[in-house]
Scaffold this active site. Structure first.
Site, PDB file in Angstrom:
ATOM      1  N   HIS A 139       2.403  -2.399 -50.303  1.00  0.00           N
ATOM      2  CA  HIS A 139       1.535  -1.950 -51.397  1.00  0.00           C
ATOM      3  C   HIS A 139       2.188  -0.896 -52.286  1.00  0.00           C
ATOM      4  O   HIS A 139       1.507  -0.161 -53.011  1.00  0.00           O
ATOM      5  CB  HIS A 139       0.202  -1.438 -50.821  1.00  0.00           C
ATOM      6  CG  HIS A 139      -0.558  -2.511 -50.108  1.00  0.00           C
ATOM      7  ND1 HIS A 139      -1.543  -2.235 -49.177  1.00  0.00           N
ATOM      8  CD2 HIS A 139      -0.484  -3.854 -50.169  1.00  0.00           C
ATOM      9  CE1 HIS A 139      -2.029  -3.375 -48.702  1.00  0.00           C
ATOM     10  NE2 HIS A 139      -1.413  -4.362 -49.278  1.00  0.00           N
ATOM     11  N   CYS A 170       8.179   1.153 -74.534  1.00  0.00           N
ATOM     12  CA  CYS A 170       7.573  -0.030 -75.163  1.00  0.00           C
ATOM     13  C   CYS A 170       6.164   0.279 -75.653  1.00  0.00           C
ATOM     14  O   CYS A 170       5.490  -0.589 -76.189  1.00  0.00           O
ATOM     15  CB  CYS A 170       7.529  -1.196 -74.174  1.00  0.00           C
ATOM     16  SG  CYS A 170       6.170  -1.041 -72.987  1.00  0.00           S
ATOM     17  N   GLY A 207      -3.224   1.254 -36.475  1.00  0.00           N
ATOM     18  CA  GLY A 207      -3.913   2.123 -37.432  1.00  0.00           C
ATOM     19  C   GLY A 207      -4.380   1.413 -38.677  1.00  0.00           C
ATOM     20  O   GLY A 207      -4.322   1.953 -39.784  1.00  0.00           O
ATOM     21  N   ALA A 251      -2.681   6.745 -32.398  1.00  0.00           N
ATOM     22  CA  ALA A 251      -1.316   6.200 -32.428  1.00  0.00           C
ATOM     23  C   ALA A 251      -0.300   7.269 -32.037  1.00  0.00           C
ATOM     24  O   ALA A 251       0.662   6.991 -31.301  1.00  0.00           O
ATOM     25  CB  ALA A 251      -1.006   5.673 -33.830  1.00  0.00           C
TER      26      ALA A 251
HETATM   27  C1  BV8 Z   1      -4.303 -10.034 -53.765  1.00  0.00           C
HETATM   28  C2  BV8 Z   1      -2.345   0.489 -52.605  1.00  0.00           C
HETATM   29  C3  BV8 Z   1      -4.042 -12.044 -55.039  1.00  0.00           C
HETATM   30  C4  BV8 Z   1      -3.084   1.273 -53.623  1.00  0.00           C
HETATM   31  C5  BV8 Z   1      -3.945  -1.003 -51.488  1.00  0.00           C
HETATM   32  C6  BV8 Z   1      -9.096 -12.823 -48.800  1.00  0.00           C
HETATM   33  C7  BV8 Z   1     -10.298 -12.490 -48.242  1.00  0.00           C
HETATM   34  C8  BV8 Z   1     -11.038 -11.409 -48.788  1.00  0.00           C
HETATM   35  C9  BV8 Z   1     -10.566 -10.654 -49.862  1.00  0.00           C
HETATM   36  C10 BV8 Z   1      -9.372 -10.991 -50.392  1.00  0.00           C
HETATM   37  C11 BV8 Z   1      -8.643 -12.066 -49.880  1.00  0.00           C
HETATM   38  N1  BV8 Z   1      -7.503 -12.144 -50.592  1.00  0.00           N
HETATM   39  C12 BV8 Z   1      -7.494 -11.162 -51.558  1.00  0.00           C
HETATM   40  C13 BV8 Z   1      -8.622 -10.459 -51.442  1.00  0.00           C
HETATM   41  C14 BV8 Z   1      -8.966  -9.346 -52.269  1.00  0.00           C
HETATM   42  C15 BV8 Z   1      -8.385  -8.012 -51.761  1.00  0.00           C
HETATM   43  C16 BV8 Z   1      -8.932  -7.628 -50.408  1.00  0.00           C
HETATM   44  O1  BV8 Z   1      -8.336  -7.860 -49.370  1.00  0.00           O
HETATM   45  N2  BV8 Z   1     -10.105  -6.971 -50.460  1.00  0.00           N
HETATM   46  C17 BV8 Z   1     -10.696  -6.452 -49.210  1.00  0.00           C
HETATM   47  C18 BV8 Z   1     -11.289  -5.080 -49.501  1.00  0.00           C
HETATM   48  C19 BV8 Z   1     -11.714  -7.400 -48.665  1.00  0.00           C
HETATM   49  N3  BV8 Z   1      -6.918  -8.077 -51.683  1.00  0.00           N
HETATM   50  C20 BV8 Z   1      -6.243  -7.830 -52.824  1.00  0.00           C
HETATM   51  O2  BV8 Z   1      -6.771  -7.605 -53.893  1.00  0.00           O
HETATM   52  C21 BV8 Z   1      -4.723  -7.885 -52.722  1.00  0.00           C
HETATM   53  N4  BV8 Z   1      -4.201  -8.688 -53.811  1.00  0.00           N
HETATM   54  O3  BV8 Z   1      -4.752 -10.622 -52.794  1.00  0.00           O
HETATM   55  O4  BV8 Z   1      -3.877 -10.634 -54.932  1.00  0.00           O
HETATM   56  C22 BV8 Z   1      -5.484 -12.304 -55.159  1.00  0.00           C
HETATM   57  C23 BV8 Z   1      -6.226 -11.464 -55.960  1.00  0.00           C
HETATM   58  C24 BV8 Z   1      -7.609 -11.718 -56.026  1.00  0.00           C
HETATM   59  C25 BV8 Z   1      -8.215 -12.753 -55.296  1.00  0.00           C
HETATM   60  C26 BV8 Z   1      -7.389 -13.563 -54.492  1.00  0.00           C
HETATM   61  C27 BV8 Z   1      -6.022 -13.324 -54.391  1.00  0.00           C
HETATM   62  C28 BV8 Z   1      -4.112  -6.467 -52.920  1.00  0.00           C
HETATM   63  C29 BV8 Z   1      -4.508  -5.574 -51.797  1.00  0.00           C
HETATM   64  C30 BV8 Z   1      -3.730  -4.247 -51.889  1.00  0.00           C
HETATM   65  C31 BV8 Z   1      -4.571  -3.160 -52.540  1.00  0.00           C
HETATM   66  N5  BV8 Z   1      -3.853  -1.866 -52.477  1.00  0.00           N
HETATM   67  N6  BV8 Z   1      -3.246   0.174 -51.488  1.00  0.00           N
HETATM   68  C32 BV8 Z   1      -3.399   2.668 -53.150  1.00  0.00           C
HETATM   69  O5  BV8 Z   1      -3.161   2.973 -51.965  1.00  0.00           O
HETATM   70  O6  BV8 Z   1      -3.856   3.428 -54.002  1.00  0.00           O
HETATM   71  S1  BV8 Z   1      -4.955  -1.398 -50.147  1.00  0.00           S
HETATM   72  C33 BV8 Z   1      -5.213   0.102 -49.303  1.00  0.00           C
HETATM   73  O7  BV8 Z   1      -6.406  -0.085 -48.574  1.00  0.00           O
HETATM   74  C34 BV8 Z   1      -4.168   0.433 -48.266  1.00  0.00           C
HETATM   75  O8  BV8 Z   1      -2.870   0.161 -48.687  1.00  0.00           O
HETATM   76  C35 BV8 Z   1      -4.593  -0.433 -47.088  1.00  0.00           C
HETATM   77  O9  BV8 Z   1      -4.087  -1.733 -47.250  1.00  0.00           O
HETATM   78  C36 BV8 Z   1      -6.094  -0.526 -47.272  1.00  0.00           C
HETATM   79  C37 BV8 Z   1      -6.753   0.401 -46.320  1.00  0.00           C
HETATM   80  O10 BV8 Z   1      -6.769  -0.236 -45.087  1.00  0.00           O
HETATM   81  P1  BV8 Z   1      -6.170   0.532 -43.796  1.00  0.00           P
HETATM   82  O11 BV8 Z   1      -4.802   1.002 -44.064  1.00  0.00           O
HETATM   83  O12 BV8 Z   1      -6.416  -0.371 -42.662  1.00  0.00           O
HETATM   84  O13 BV8 Z   1      -7.068   1.871 -43.695  1.00  0.00           O
HETATM   85  P2  BV8 Z   1      -8.591   2.000 -43.217  1.00  0.00           P
HETATM   86  O14 BV8 Z   1      -9.020   3.365 -43.596  1.00  0.00           O
HETATM   87  O15 BV8 Z   1      -9.390   0.823 -43.669  1.00  0.00           O
HETATM   88  O16 BV8 Z   1      -8.494   1.882 -41.615  1.00  0.00           O
HETATM   89  C38 BV8 Z   1      -7.784   2.872 -40.906  1.00  0.00           C
HETATM   90  C39 BV8 Z   1      -7.925   2.491 -39.438  1.00  0.00           C
HETATM   91  O17 BV8 Z   1      -7.162   3.435 -38.689  1.00  0.00           O
HETATM   92  C40 BV8 Z   1      -9.374   2.561 -38.930  1.00  0.00           C
HETATM   93  O18 BV8 Z   1      -9.670   1.337 -38.237  1.00  0.00           O
HETATM   94  C41 BV8 Z   1      -9.368   3.745 -37.937  1.00  0.00           C
HETATM   95  O19 BV8 Z   1     -10.107   3.455 -36.778  1.00  0.00           O
HETATM   96  C42 BV8 Z   1      -7.905   3.827 -37.554  1.00  0.00           C
HETATM   97  N7  BV8 Z   1      -7.438   5.186 -37.219  1.00  0.00           N
HETATM   98  C43 BV8 Z   1      -7.846   6.373 -37.762  1.00  0.00           C
HETATM   99  N8  BV8 Z   1      -7.123   7.402 -37.189  1.00  0.00           N
HETATM  100  C44 BV8 Z   1      -6.254   6.819 -36.311  1.00  0.00           C
HETATM  101  C45 BV8 Z   1      -6.446   5.404 -36.331  1.00  0.00           C
HETATM  102  N9  BV8 Z   1      -5.755   4.549 -35.557  1.00  0.00           N
HETATM  103  C46 BV8 Z   1      -4.804   5.099 -34.721  1.00  0.00           C
HETATM  104  N10 BV8 Z   1      -4.544   6.446 -34.669  1.00  0.00           N
HETATM  105  C47 BV8 Z   1      -5.263   7.325 -35.423  1.00  0.00           C
HETATM  106  N11 BV8 Z   1      -4.994   8.625 -35.314  1.00  0.00           N
HETATM  107 ZN    ZN Z   2       6.984  -0.574 -70.968  1.00  0.00          ZN
END
Ligand code: BV8
Ligand code: ZN
Length: 271
Positions: A139, A170, A207, A251
């Protein structure tokens, strides 16, 4: 090593609630011994112990906006100042943190396997700071900027004090060089991530809530390609029931123990 935790036995699947000393299933031990090809997917949870807010935890909301509302092209086009204010806040938070034992353990683990690939959803750059080399940043990287129109990198300073946000030669607006929701991931990076997942004999999902795609389908691809799938996460996720081993805990507390175990297994005299 006494087990002082609860071990749920369901067929091949083990779910472990971690407290201190852990005795892992024989199958996992066997995989740690014999695996050559290992792949790891990390999410915000591995940086939580460094003080980086996760996305879905209680600290995942910024000024009542969810990441999905701010990390999109539409949000940027509608209000680039607000989106930059969020990224500049996150940059400031990330500039004050450092890698934790979880990041460092993965940098160590990389040296213990011939074919090791670290695939991260995180844009914080902490894996690289911890010394990991074979990293695929799915990402992007929050410390980099590029032009919205021509994608040319932009090294200039971004400040909201000077009124006008900087423009590219640009004329295009400058944006953070991260992948926003609705945007495709860099083709070469996501292809390499799927190839590493398909050839992995052992796959760790660490994580991550495993909700954001296509990243969330990498552990599934690995398992369907025959890998032994291990989840290390504070809370259960949609992946927990699918994993061969689900270890629920921090982790930074679990991964150093796994690296220590691998080294012990390596030192064991060959029978
Ligand atoms: C795309 C960068 C083509 C920006 C990020 C299929 C099904 C459903 C939806 C979709 C699909 N295909 C595409 C989609 C749409 C969408 C998507 O997935 N939506 C989700 C919300 C359902 N995907 C996209 O748009 C992707 N592009 O597919 O393009 C397309 C487009 C449209 C339609 C079809 C195809 C692009 C996705 C990337 C977006 N950019 N980040 C920025 O950071 O500013 S995503 C961002 O959020 C992060 O990078 C990361 O990926 C995500 C967060 O998730 P996690 O990292 O898992 O964090 P979270 O807080 O959720 O969980 C943390 C976990 O850690 C918890 O479970 C917790 O219990 C645990 N934890 C906490 N502390 C600890 C721990 N574990 C261990 N130790 C600890 N100490
Ligand atoms: Zn440019």
């Amino acid at each position: 090593m006494a087990i002082n935790k609860f071990l749920f036995h369901a067929g091949r699947k083990f779910r472990i609630l971690v407290s201190v000393m852990i005795e892992y299933p024989k199958e996992f031990i066997k995989m740690l011994k014999k695996a050559n090809s290992v792949a790891v997917l990390t999410g915000a949870g591995i940086s939580a112990e460094s003080g980086v807010p996760t996305f879905r935890g209680k600290d995942g909301i910024w000024k009542n906006f969810s990441a999905e509302e701010l990390a999109t092209v539409d949000a940027f086009m509608n209000n680039p100042e607000r989106v930059w204010e969020w990224y500049l806040w996150r940059r400031q938070v990330m500039s004050g943190v450092s890698p934790n034992p979880g990041h460092k353990a993965l940098a160590e683990m990389e040296k213990l396997f011939d074919d090791f690939t670290l695939i991260t959803q995180n844009v914080d750059g902490l894996h690289r700071q911890a010394g990991s080399n074979s990293i695929l940043e799915l990402h992007g990287n929050i410390s980099l900027n590029k032009c919205l129109e021509c994608s040319r990198p932009f090294a200039g300073e971004i400040s909201l004090e000077r009124g006008e946000l900087p423009k590219c030669e640009c004329g295009g607006k400058i944006r953070p060089d991260v992948v926003w929701f609705g945007e495709m991931l860099p083709r070469d990076i996501i292809n390499k991530a799927f190839m590493a997942s398909e050839r992995a004999e052992l796959f760790f999902s660490i994580g991550t809530s495993a909700l954001v795609h296509p990243a969330a389908s990498l552990p599934v691809t690995a398992r369907q390609s025959g890998a032994y799938l291990v989840e290390v996460n504070l809370d259960p996720t949609p992946l927990s029931g699918f994993a061969d081993l689900a270890i629920h805990g921090k982790a930074g507390e679990i991964l150093p123990g796994i690296v220590k175990l691998i080294n012990e297994l390596r030192d064991e005299p060959k029978k």
